[in-house]
Design an enzyme around this catalytic site. Structure first.
Site, PDB file in Angstrom:
ATOM      1  N   HIS A   1      50.320  81.225 -58.490  1.00 19.19           N
ATOM      2  CA  HIS A   1      49.193  81.779 -59.123  1.00 19.19           C
ATOM      3  C   HIS A   1      49.372  83.353 -58.691  1.00 19.19           C
ATOM      4  O   HIS A   1      48.358  84.089 -58.621  1.00 19.19           O
ATOM      5  CB  HIS A   1      47.797  81.251 -58.582  1.00 19.19           C
ATOM      6  CG  HIS A   1      47.811  79.740 -59.290  1.00 19.19           C
ATOM      7  ND1 HIS A   1      48.247  78.841 -58.475  1.00 19.19           N
ATOM      8  CD2 HIS A   1      47.356  79.521 -60.260  1.00 19.19           C
ATOM      9  CE1 HIS A   1      48.127  77.683 -59.143  1.00 19.19           C
ATOM     10  NE2 HIS A   1      47.277  77.971 -60.260  1.00 19.19           N
TER      11      HIS A   1
ATOM     12  N   PRO B   1      58.702  78.499 -69.382  1.00 21.15           N
ATOM     13  CA  PRO B   1      59.024  77.520 -70.301  1.00 21.15           C
ATOM     14  C   PRO B   1      59.012  78.277 -71.714  1.00 21.15           C
ATOM     15  O   PRO B   1      59.543  77.911 -72.705  1.00 21.15           O
ATOM     16  CB  PRO B   1      57.834  76.497 -70.529  1.00 21.15           C
ATOM     17  CG  PRO B   1      57.363  76.433 -69.146  1.00 21.15           C
ATOM     18  CD  PRO B   1      57.325  77.881 -68.708  1.00 21.15           C
TER      19      PRO B   1
ATOM     20  N   ASP C   1      52.709  83.128 -63.740  1.00 23.70           N
ATOM     21  CA  ASP C   1      53.727  82.002 -63.220  1.00 23.70           C
ATOM     22  C   ASP C   1      54.276  80.815 -64.008  1.00 23.70           C
ATOM     23  O   ASP C   1      55.198  80.151 -63.645  1.00 23.70           O
ATOM     24  CB  ASP C   1      52.918  81.576 -61.924  1.00 23.70           C
ATOM     25  CG  ASP C   1      52.258  82.375 -61.272  1.00 23.70           C
ATOM     26  OD1 ASP C   1      52.648  82.642 -59.897  1.00 23.70           O
ATOM     27  OD2 ASP C   1      51.337  83.140 -61.878  1.00 23.70           O
TER      28      ASP C   1
ATOM     29  N   LEU D   1      49.257  71.911 -73.731  1.00 23.88           N
ATOM     30  CA  LEU D   1      49.595  72.652 -72.553  1.00 23.88           C
ATOM     31  C   LEU D   1      51.062  72.734 -72.568  1.00 23.88           C
ATOM     32  O   LEU D   1      51.775  71.939 -72.187  1.00 23.88           O
ATOM     33  CB  LEU D   1      49.249  71.563 -71.332  1.00 23.88           C
ATOM     34  CG  LEU D   1      48.947  72.281 -70.123  1.00 23.88           C
ATOM     35  CD1 LEU D   1      48.446  71.434 -69.291  1.00 23.88           C
ATOM     36  CD2 LEU D   1      50.267  72.974 -69.409  1.00 23.88           C
ATOM     37  N   ALA D   2      51.670  73.667 -73.192  1.00 27.27           N
ATOM     38  CA  ALA D   2      53.186  73.985 -73.448  1.00 27.27           C
ATOM     39  C   ALA D   2      53.346  75.377 -73.898  1.00 27.27           C
ATOM     40  O   ALA D   2      53.098  75.559 -74.927  1.00 27.27           O
ATOM     41  CB  ALA D   2      53.345  73.046 -74.547  1.00 27.27           C
ATOM     42  N   GLU D   3      54.091  76.252 -72.966  1.00 28.44           N
ATOM     43  CA  GLU D   3      54.214  77.505 -73.212  1.00 28.44           C
ATOM     44  C   GLU D   3      54.954  77.894 -74.188  1.00 28.44           C
ATOM     45  O   GLU D   3      54.977  78.697 -75.002  1.00 28.44           O
ATOM     46  CB  GLU D   3      54.459  78.198 -71.707  1.00 28.44           C
ATOM     47  CG  GLU D   3      53.588  78.272 -70.850  1.00 28.44           C
ATOM     48  CD  GLU D   3      52.787  77.081 -70.243  1.00 28.44           C
ATOM     49  OE1 GLU D   3      53.601  76.119 -70.420  1.00 28.44           O
ATOM     50  OE2 GLU D   3      51.851  77.163 -69.399  1.00 28.44           O
TER      51      GLU D   3
ATOM     52  N   GLU E   1      46.108  78.221 -73.719  1.00 26.33           N
ATOM     53  CA  GLU E   1      45.418  76.949 -73.025  1.00 26.33           C
ATOM     54  C   GLU E   1      44.069  77.434 -72.792  1.00 26.33           C
ATOM     55  O   GLU E   1      43.898  78.547 -71.922  1.00 26.33           O
ATOM     56  CB  GLU E   1      46.420  76.949 -71.733  1.00 26.33           C
ATOM     57  CG  GLU E   1      47.822  75.978 -72.217  1.00 26.33           C
ATOM     58  CD  GLU E   1      48.888  76.373 -71.259  1.00 26.33           C
ATOM     59  OE1 GLU E   1      48.383  76.611 -69.931  1.00 26.33           O
ATOM     60  OE2 GLU E   1      49.996  76.178 -71.555  1.00 26.33           O
TER      61      GLU E   1
ATOM     62  N   GLN F   1      48.598  81.615 -69.614  1.00 34.47           N
ATOM     63  CA  GLN F   1      47.332  81.216 -68.501  1.00 34.47           C
ATOM     64  C   GLN F   1      47.715  82.057 -67.190  1.00 34.47           C
ATOM     65  O   GLN F   1      46.683  82.712 -66.600  1.00 34.47           O
ATOM     66  CB  GLN F   1      46.949  79.974 -68.565  1.00 34.47           C
ATOM     67  CG  GLN F   1      45.736  79.766 -67.917  1.00 34.47           C
ATOM     68  CD  GLN F   1      45.288  78.147 -68.041  1.00 34.47           C
ATOM     69  OE1 GLN F   1      45.686  77.441 -67.149  1.00 34.47           O
ATOM     70  NE2 GLN F   1      44.395  77.972 -68.918  1.00 34.47           N
ATOM     71  N   PHE F   2      48.788  81.756 -66.876  1.00 42.17           N
ATOM     72  CA  PHE F   2      49.248  82.445 -65.616  1.00 42.17           C
ATOM     73  C   PHE F   2      50.717  82.814 -65.962  1.00 42.17           C
ATOM     74  O   PHE F   2      51.507  82.174 -66.416  1.00 42.17           O
ATOM     75  CB  PHE F   2      49.325  81.437 -64.273  1.00 42.17           C
ATOM     76  CG  PHE F   2      47.964  81.010 -63.936  1.00 42.17           C
ATOM     77  CD1 PHE F   2      47.362  81.904 -62.950  1.00 42.17           C
ATOM     78  CD2 PHE F   2      47.239  80.020 -64.339  1.00 42.17           C
ATOM     79  CE1 PHE F   2      45.993  81.478 -62.524  1.00 42.17           C
ATOM     80  CE2 PHE F   2      46.030  79.482 -64.115  1.00 42.17           C
ATOM     81  CZ  PHE F   2      45.249  80.234 -63.154  1.00 42.17           C
TER      82      PHE F   2
END
Ligand code: TPP
Ligand code: MG
Length: 729
Positions: free
Chosen positions: A529, A488, A484, A457-459, A416, A481-482
């Site tokens: 975060h 997923p 946290d 936007l989909a892990e 992302e 990205q994080f």
């Protein structure tokens, strides 16, 4: 009879045919019946307790034979699911191979006795080892198609190279290859189904999605799991797709549907979805009884649609074979299945001492000395970069990515916001994004949008596609990205990425790198975060976990992670990205640090303090104060990699100091320190003069208000207090 499979396929592979030859019609029936009789033989073996599980493809044969004959094994790529016995027979897996898996033989070519029956795999045929997880394979198919396209566009990148993961597997690809992946209609409820369609559609990938719609997901009927009860209606608006909805009980209609789908894909027009209506003639598996939830009338209606009975009638009415000839063919196939079962029961069983083989790469050990180039002195200016200036961890991670991408054309970076700008023309005036923490800044600009690009936007999409890329021999270095939001992707990481090599007994592997920004101490990072959670990942066999504490280590360890032949989770502490301490000069493009090699950050004689990540500077602060104010000499060990970890370094130090603290930012209970503490207690009990002490955050989440954050996360004072306490023993 005894037709070669290839004769049926030969005329069907390249063009859509209107008429099938007599031979082809017989071959279709042969494969369908063979599939059914192998199922029936397995069911018998299960009832005799000679095998331990059975799931059948009964009722799905026509659709799958259509798919098999439209495509080319060993040329196209296949990501099947557990019902796909007829598909796999059609592609060239033998009944004997199947029986070897059913008995769990050492010589089971799919898994060496590790997977249940019907979990197909064959490297020569390009059938990629399947898991039991429904729908994960769809994202692998997408990544596989992307990798095939990548190699076709830059064939030079397929060249072997020594010294890294590229040395061990041949890469093969064809410009017009297609990827077939199959799934039940119930599994289309998984998010990964939609994530796969998203990327296949957007990138116009040559993937055929086959939906085998038997109307049930175990006991759940289609109208319950799917709005409107028809997947074709739901997916109809995806761009670039070729769609067909077909009577999956009719093998000829199915074959045509797959030929048309393949033609669309091979022409580069985009993906295809073949929705086949079929029947599940037996219960879900032998562990299920469908009489518990289906009416007799419904089951009888399905039985009347049995594709094998229908095809038999058709062969007779078309004058292709007589009933007697069919009887002969069927008896021969039954004998073949029975003989395969007999032979498989004689096969050797796997040796217990082979259990841990292929958890990790047997070819490339990331702890090996070749990765130990730490002693290399950086030259004044290497690779055009100024080595004199002290650089942050963020800088040196970026520098490593650049160096490695220059060296290895198979590296792709996606995630992302990792691109500079997806709309390239914007870069004429804008400086580019390059990640929310700017770790990938400038990579798209230097290496192009084929190698550095944004994901949806989909892990799960990110990691699932990475598995597909990596199994083709590419090196995806993807970003979460994080930390946290890694969850997923957890299913993909745990059940696929880390497991592919072991479950396929070494035939397949997915040595991707996942970079994830982790940790707190951000002042306002709050719950979502600031999370840690590394021990959840060190608990996964097959996954390497790396957690550097400073700029230089991050550079050297990322290089090893990229060159490594295992999947790696590379944890980057957000608070350390731009810290003023622990900066370092650029160490050059060959600087690497082996895994499993801890660093003594501070020598000491009184207490061993085992730590990593953001607690290294905090431990150092506490140790300095302990020396100044209490004359206690603490030896700090920075583990640097958490799996593998440097037990020798810990043991050597504990033998010297006889006291040990394990400190980490993650929560105390069930944390990484518990494992180290338990091992110290177990193996070094006689060396200890005091109990093993652990330090971690409170067993809660990290709050927004700085006062709370400070109390929740371990501070230098927390560590100092433990040091003083422990010295009292
Ligand atoms: C992710 C996941 N969740 C649950 C299961 C358990 N499970 C196995 S098969 C199945 C039903 C699948 O139905 P469908 O996709 O329609 O395929 P079918 O078995 O009908 O061919 C379920 C719930 C699983 N294997 N994987
Ligand atoms: Mg189903």
């Amino acid at each position: 009879m005894g037709l070669a499979i290839s004769s049926a396929r030969a005329s069907g592979a390249h063009a859509v045919v209107n008429e099938l030859t007599t031979q082809q019609m017989v071959e279709i029936y042969r494969l369908m019946f063979l599939s059914r009789t192998v199922d029936d033989r397995e069911i018998l073996l299960k009832r005799q307790q000679k095998i331990f599980f059975q799931v059948s493809g009964a009722g799905h044969e026509a659709l799958q034979v259509g798919a098999a004959l439209a495509l080319r094994p060993g040329y196209d790529w296949f990501f099947p699911y557990y019902r796909d016995r007829a598909l796999c027979l059609g592609l060239g897996i033998t009944p004997y191979d199947m029986m070897l898996q059913a008995v769990g033989a050492a010589t089971d070519p799919a898994s060496g006795g590790r997977q249940m029956p019907a979990h197909w795999s064959s490297r020569p045929l390009h059938i990629v080892s399947s898991s039991s997880s429904t729908a994960t394979q769809l994202l692998h198919a997408v990544g596989c198609a992307e990798a095939g396209r990548f190699f076709s566009r830059s064939p030079e990148s397929a060249a072997k190279a020594d010294g890294d993961y590229r040395a061990f597997r041949d890469v093969d690809f064809h410009g017009d290859e297609v990827v077939l992946t199959c799934v039940g209609e119930g599994s289309t409820s998984q998010g990964e189904f939609w994530e796969a369609l998203n990327t296949a559609s957007n990138r116009k990938l040559p993937v055929i999605f086959c939906i085998e719609d038997n109307g049930y997901a175990i006991s759940v009927p289609v109208e319950v799991s799917m709005p409107g009860g028809n997947i074709s209606r739901l997916v109809a608006n995806f761009p670039n797709f070729h769609f067909s909805e077909v009577d999956g009980n009719d093998p000829v209609a199915s074959l045509r549907a797959f030929q048309e789908a393949a033609a669309h894909c091979r022409a580069g027009l985009g993906p295809a979805l073949v929705h086949g209506h079929c029947v599940r003639l037996y219960s879900h598996s032998l562990s299920d009884d469908d009489k518990n939830y289906r009416s007799a009338a419904e089951r009888e209606a399905d039985a009347l649609s049995d594709p094998i009975a229908r095809m038999r009638t058709r062969l007779i009415s078309d004058g292709i074979l007589t009933s007697q000839e069919l009887d002969e063919l069927e008896r021969g196939l039954e004998r073949e299945a029975a003989e395969a079962a007999e032979r498989a029961q004689e096969a050797p069983l796997p040796a217990v001492d082979s259990i841990t083989t292929h958890v990790y790469s047997e070819d490339l050990d990331p702890t090996r000395a070749a990765f130990a180039t730490e002693q290399l002195q950086p030259s004044a200016s290497t690779n055009g970069q100024n080595t004199a200036a002290a650089r942050t961890m963020a800088d040196l991670i970026n520098a490593c990515l650049r160096d490695e991408m220059r060296r290895d054309p198979r590296i792709v970076v996606f995630g992302e916001d990792v691109a500079d700008a997806s709309r390239e023309q914007a870069l004429a005036e804008a400086k580019g994004k390059g990640g929310v923490f700017k770790l990938t800044a400038g990579l798209q600009t230097e290496f192009g949008s084929e190698r550095v690009f944004n994901s949806p936007l989909a892990e799960a999409n990110i990691v699932g596609r990475a598995v597909g890329y990596a199994l083709r021999g590419m090196k995806p270095v993807v970003e979460i990205q994080f930390f946290d939001y890694i969850w997923p992707a957890m299913h993909q990481i745990h059940n696929e990425l880390a497991l592919l090599r072991w479950r396929s007994n070494g035939a397949w592997a997915s040595p991707a790198v996942i970079r994830a920004a982790i940790g707190g101490y951000l002042t306002g990072g709050a719950i979502y975060h600031s999370q840690s959670g590394e021990s959840i990942f060190t608990h996964i066999p097959g996954l390497r976990v790396v957690f550097p504490s400073n700029a230089l280590d991050a550079n050297g360890l990322l290089r090893t992670s990229i060159r490594c032949d295992d999947p790696v989770l590379f944890l980057e502490h957000k608070r350390l990205y731009r810290e003023t301490y622990f900066r370092a000069a650029y160490p050059g493009p060959e600087f690497a640090i082996p895994f499993g090699k801890a660093k003594i950050v501070r020598p000491g004689t009184d207490i061993t303090l085992v730590t990593y990540g953001a607690l290294v500077p905090r431990a150092l602060q506490a140790a300095q104060q302990a020396q100044r104010e209490h004359s206690i000499e603490v030896e700090i060990i920075d583990l640097r990699t958490l799996n593998p970890y440097d037990w020798e370094a810990i043991a050597t130090s504990v033998r010297k100091t006889n006291r040990v603290i394990v400190a980490h930012e993650d929560m105390l209970s069930w944390g990484y320190g518990a494992e180290i503490a338990a091992r110290v207690a177990d193996e070094l009990f006689d060396e200890l003069d005091a109990p093993v002490r652990r330090i971690g955050s409170m067993d809660t989440f990290v709050a927004y208000q700085p006062k709370l954050e400070d109390a929740i996360l371990p501070q230098p004072e927390t560590i100092l207090k433990a040091i003083i306490d422990l010295k009292r023993y």
